[in-house]
Design an enzyme around this catalytic site. Structure first.
Site, PDB file in Angstrom:
ATOM      1  N   ASP A  27       4.943   0.598  11.864  1.00  0.00           N
ATOM      2  CA  ASP A  27       3.499   0.079  11.438  1.00  0.00           C
ATOM      3  C   ASP A  27       3.649  -1.503  11.822  1.00  0.00           C
ATOM      4  OD1 ASP A  27       3.581   1.701   7.992  1.00  0.00           O
ATOM      5  OD2 ASP A  27       3.242   2.308  10.034  1.00  0.00           O
ATOM      6  N   LYS A  50       0.924  -1.138   0.086  1.00  0.00           N
ATOM      7  CA  LYS A  50      -0.055   0.070   0.003  1.00  0.00           C
ATOM      8  C   LYS A  50       0.747   1.234   0.034  1.00  0.00           C
ATOM      9  CE  LYS A  50      -1.580   1.561   4.295  1.00  0.00           C
ATOM     10  NZ  LYS A  50      -1.342   2.839   4.375  1.00  0.00           N
ATOM     11  N   ASN A  51       1.812   1.368   1.036  1.00  0.00           N
ATOM     12  CA  ASN A  51       2.594   2.523   0.999  1.00  0.00           C
ATOM     13  C   ASN A  51       3.645   2.498  -0.255  1.00  0.00           C
ATOM     14  OD1 ASN A  51       1.212   2.906   3.263  1.00  0.00           O
ATOM     15  ND2 ASN A  51       2.836   2.529   4.749  1.00  0.00           N
ATOM     16  N   CYS A  63      -4.952  11.904  12.629  1.00  0.00           N
ATOM     17  CA  CYS A  63      -5.611  10.391  12.436  1.00  0.00           C
ATOM     18  C   CYS A  63      -5.851   9.890  13.615  1.00  0.00           C
ATOM     19  CB  CYS A  63      -4.377   9.558  11.613  1.00  0.00           C
ATOM     20  SG  CYS A  63      -3.126   9.103  12.637  1.00  0.00           S
ATOM     21  N   ARG A  74      -0.900  14.593  12.774  1.00  0.00           N
ATOM     22  CA  ARG A  74       0.369  14.139  11.558  1.00  0.00           C
ATOM     23  C   ARG A  74       0.597  15.482  10.877  1.00  0.00           C
ATOM     24  NH1 ARG A  74      -1.133   8.886  10.295  1.00  0.00           N
ATOM     25  NH2 ARG A  74       0.494   8.966   8.805  1.00  0.00           N
ATOM     26  N   ARG A 108      -8.675  -0.809   4.518  1.00  0.00           N
ATOM     27  CA  ARG A 108      -7.979   0.301   3.935  1.00  0.00           C
ATOM     28  C   ARG A 108      -6.493  -0.485   3.348  1.00  0.00           C
ATOM     29  NH1 ARG A 108      -7.464   5.897   7.069  1.00  0.00           N
ATOM     30  NH2 ARG A 108      -6.179   5.883   5.283  1.00  0.00           N
TER      31      ARG A 108
HETATM   32  C1  EPZ Z   1       4.160   6.975   6.223  1.00  0.00           C
HETATM   33  O1  EPZ Z   1       3.721   7.998   6.898  1.00  0.00           O
HETATM   34  C2  EPZ Z   1       3.353   5.540   6.220  1.00  0.00           C
HETATM   35  N1  EPZ Z   1       2.207   5.984   5.282  1.00  0.00           N
HETATM   36  C3  EPZ Z   1       2.764   5.335   7.661  1.00  0.00           C
HETATM   37  O2  EPZ Z   1       2.101   3.976   7.523  1.00  0.00           O
HETATM   38  C4  EPZ Z   1       4.124   4.933   8.408  1.00  0.00           C
HETATM   39  O3  EPZ Z   1       3.715   4.748   9.538  1.00  0.00           O
HETATM   40  C5  EPZ Z   1       5.067   6.091   8.592  1.00  0.00           C
HETATM   41  O4  EPZ Z   1       5.469   6.497   7.130  1.00  0.00           O
HETATM   42  C6  EPZ Z   1       6.446   5.969   9.255  1.00  0.00           C
HETATM   43  O5  EPZ Z   1       7.111   4.797   8.521  1.00  0.00           O
HETATM   44  C7  EPZ Z   1       2.394   5.955   4.038  1.00  0.00           C
HETATM   45  O6  EPZ Z   1       3.098   5.751   3.337  1.00  0.00           O
HETATM   46  C8  EPZ Z   1       1.041   6.144   3.150  1.00  0.00           C
HETATM   47  P1  EPZ Z   1       6.547  10.204   8.159  1.00  0.00           P
HETATM   48  P2  EPZ Z   1       4.081   9.271   6.768  1.00  0.00           P
HETATM   49  O7  EPZ Z   1       6.481  11.665   7.507  1.00  0.00           O
HETATM   50  O8  EPZ Z   1       4.850   9.513   5.397  1.00  0.00           O
HETATM   51  C9  EPZ Z   1       7.081  13.279  11.652  1.00  0.00           C
HETATM   52  C10 EPZ Z   1       0.269   2.709   7.506  1.00  0.00           C
HETATM   53  O9  EPZ Z   1      -0.084   2.107   8.519  1.00  0.00           O
HETATM   54  N2  EPZ Z   1       6.684  14.288  10.441  1.00  0.00           N
HETATM   55  O10 EPZ Z   1       7.550   9.354   8.002  1.00  0.00           O
HETATM   56  O11 EPZ Z   1       3.022  10.197   7.041  1.00  0.00           O
HETATM   57  C11 EPZ Z   1       5.816  12.345  11.745  1.00  0.00           C
HETATM   58  O12 EPZ Z   1       5.057  13.005  12.855  1.00  0.00           O
HETATM   59  C12 EPZ Z   1       0.699   4.168   7.814  1.00  0.00           C
HETATM   60  O13 EPZ Z   1       0.303   2.238   6.482  1.00  0.00           O
HETATM   61  C13 EPZ Z   1       6.662  15.802  10.800  1.00  0.00           C
HETATM   62  O14 EPZ Z   1       7.094  16.270  12.024  1.00  0.00           O
HETATM   63  O15 EPZ Z   1       5.103   9.189   8.060  1.00  0.00           O
HETATM   64  C14 EPZ Z   1       6.377  11.316  12.526  1.00  0.00           C
HETATM   65  O16 EPZ Z   1       6.872  11.626  13.817  1.00  0.00           O
HETATM   66  C15 EPZ Z   1       0.461   4.619   9.114  1.00  0.00           C
HETATM   67  N3  EPZ Z   1       6.345  16.462   9.928  1.00  0.00           N
HETATM   68  C16 EPZ Z   1       7.627  11.388  11.570  1.00  0.00           C
HETATM   69  O17 EPZ Z   1       7.964  12.676  11.063  1.00  0.00           O
HETATM   70  C17 EPZ Z   1       6.059  16.368   8.650  1.00  0.00           C
HETATM   71  O18 EPZ Z   1       6.198  16.997   7.735  1.00  0.00           O
HETATM   72  C18 EPZ Z   1       7.640  10.167  10.363  1.00  0.00           C
HETATM   73  O19 EPZ Z   1       6.644  10.426   9.933  1.00  0.00           O
HETATM   74  C19 EPZ Z   1       5.951  14.717   8.334  1.00  0.00           C
HETATM   75  C20 EPZ Z   1       6.231  13.975   9.212  1.00  0.00           C
END
Ligand code: EPZ
Length: 420
Positions: free
Chosen positions: A307, A22-23, A116, A121, A399
């Site tokens: 995840d 998915k990701n 979420c 997020r 999802r």
């Molecule tokens: C991706 O989310 C995945 N989703 C998530 O999977 C996964 O948990 C996550 O990466 C971490 O591996 C998809 O790929 C669609 P991040 P993403 O930006 O990109 C902080 C699932 O279950 N951050 O890597 O949103 C954030 O708060 C989902 O399939 C900021 O501070 O995650 C977190 O602490 C859930 N500012 C860290 O970075 C930003 O602008 C990592 O988040 C963006 C993120």
């Protein structure tokens, strides 16, 4: 709303082919907006999130067709640049369209995704990274309004912390920026690496794919994508955790064992037998005893994935001894704890640290699905628990897992979907 009725305990036995990730498919779908023409993405899982992103792309004027796990996205006449709140709020990854729209059309109006199931997020890294490429971005009434009518210009940006989504968004935009971009502390999750490779296949000039530093030379044009999606390491890990919980032996086919290394290491520490086939591409998981307690800290790839946190916590709930689990990516990602406690798990939370005192058995009960991975963990718990477990609001699971009840059923689980 659908629910699952599960009768446990049953071991899991048999073979399973793991679906596309998915990701990985969501950023590839957004990347199609960089090109004019028909992008073809194969090995696409039939998930709510995929169908939902199709709606977003169709709202932008693309034409999507999805048959037999092949997704065609035709952007020949695509001209929209507005991703509205009532769509974006349902799936945070919709923000992936921001970078490609700015790069290909010079403007974008994308709703802020909001939070979420487990908390806020933020998207600040997406915005700052795109501003580093010259985009003018403002926040008005819950929308990100972006403009760069003279196109994007190569720039330099360091992600802090590393972010899967922000890396994908800014990387996609940089492919069409004029000049060179240097992106540092990039995410190196396999799904990001696949995106980089797919973009290069479509004409992008990117060096350092698979490393935390990406150097991008902007090009005039990105061709339509043609890419088969990598196997879903989180889906595979979820089923591996199911075997650790319920016992049995399952062979997972179509996986990349390297992408599962951090998960395999933890499950082996818990006493699970994991065998990787010589030819690669399949992993056999076997467990016939009570799992051992373990200490786990979630980290960006190649660390243990957030995840998989809920799924491994569920295994810890039945482990012999006390386990410790620290969540460093999303400190509040624990909506599954209260539900697991309803099944008899003994878990103490202290901020982002969970202490799990293993119990001999879980007792079936009614539980509520919340976020995608927590819900999958509750289903696994139901397969291993004594008696009947009802998991409500399973749309969360649909999802990210294709027909999970049919696939678990084929492995011997007694699970059925009750519609309505
Ligand atoms: C991706 O989310 C995945 N989703 C998530 O999977 C996964 O948990 C996550 O990466 C971490 O591996 C998809 O790929 C669609 P991040 P993403 O930006 O990109 C902080 C699932 O279950 N951050 O890597 O949103 C954030 O708060 C989902 O399939 C900021 O501070 O995650 C977190 O602490 C859930 N500012 C860290 O970075 C930003 O602008 C990592 O988040 C963006 C993120």
């Amino acid at each position: 709303m659908d629910r699952f009725i599960i009768e446990g305990p049953t071991p899991l036995e048999g073979d399973l082919t793991v679906g596309g990730a998915k990701n990985a498919v969501l950023p590839l779908m957004a990347a199609a907006l960089l090109a004019r023409g028909e992008s073809v993405i194969s090995n696409v899982p039939d998930l709510q999130d995929v169908r939902f992103f199709m709606t977003i792309l169709e709202g932008l004027g693309a034409r999507c067709s999805f048959n037999d796990h092949v997704l065609i996205i035709d952007t020949t006449d695509q001209a929209g640049f507005d991703a509205p709140y009532d769509l974006v709020r349902k799936m945070r990854a919709s923000v992936y369209v921001l970078g490609p729209l700015l790069a290909a059309q010079g403007r974008a109006r994308v709703s802020l995704p909001g939070g979420c199931a487990w908390g806020p997020r933020p998207v600040n890294l997406h915005l700052e990274g795109l501003r580093a490429l010259g985009a003018k971005l403002e926040l008005n009434e819950g929308y990100i309004e972006g403009e760069c009518l003279n196109g994007l210009a190569g720039g330099r940006y360091r992600f802090e912390p590393s972010s899967v989504g922000a890396t994908a968004n800014v990387l996609m935009a940089a492919t069409l920026a004029v000049g060179e971009s240097l992106l540092e502390n990039c995410a190196v999750e396999p799904e990001v690496t696949q995106l980089g490779k797919a973009l290069v296949k479509a004409g992008a000039k990117i060096e350092g794919i698979g490393t935390t530093t990406l150097r991008v030379q902007g090009v005039e044009r990105i061709d339509p994508l043609e890419q088969s999606v990598i196997a879903d390491r989180i889906e595979a890990g979820t089923f591996m955790a199911g075997v650790a919980l319920a016992g049995g032996k399952v062979r997972l086919q179509g996986v990349n064992p390297e992408h599962l290394a951090p998960v395999t290491a933890v499950l082996q520490d818990m006493g699970v037998t994991v065998t990787i086939s010589e030819a690669g591409g399949s992993i056999s998981v076997e467990s016939n005893g009570r799992p051992e307690a373990v200490e786990v800290v979630t980290r960006p790839y190649p660390g243990f994935p957030t995840d998989m946190q809920a799924q491994v916590m569920t295994v810890c709930a039945l482990a012999a001894g006390t386990s410790f689990l620290t969540e460093t990516i999303y400190p509040d990602r624990f909506t599954h704890v209260a539900e697991l406690q309803r099944l008899g798990a003994d878990i103490r939370l202290d901020g982002a640290k969970a202490t799990i005192f293993g119990v001999e058995k879980l007792q079936g009960a009614q539980v509520m699905a919340t976020d995608l991975r927590a819900s999958a963990a509750l289903v696994l718990a139901g397969v291993a628990a004594q008696g009947q477990t009802i998991v409500n609001r399973v749309y969360h699971i649909d999802r990210g897992y294709e027909r999970i009840e049919e696939r678990l059923g084929r492995l011997g689980a007694r699970i059925r979907r009750k519609r309505g």
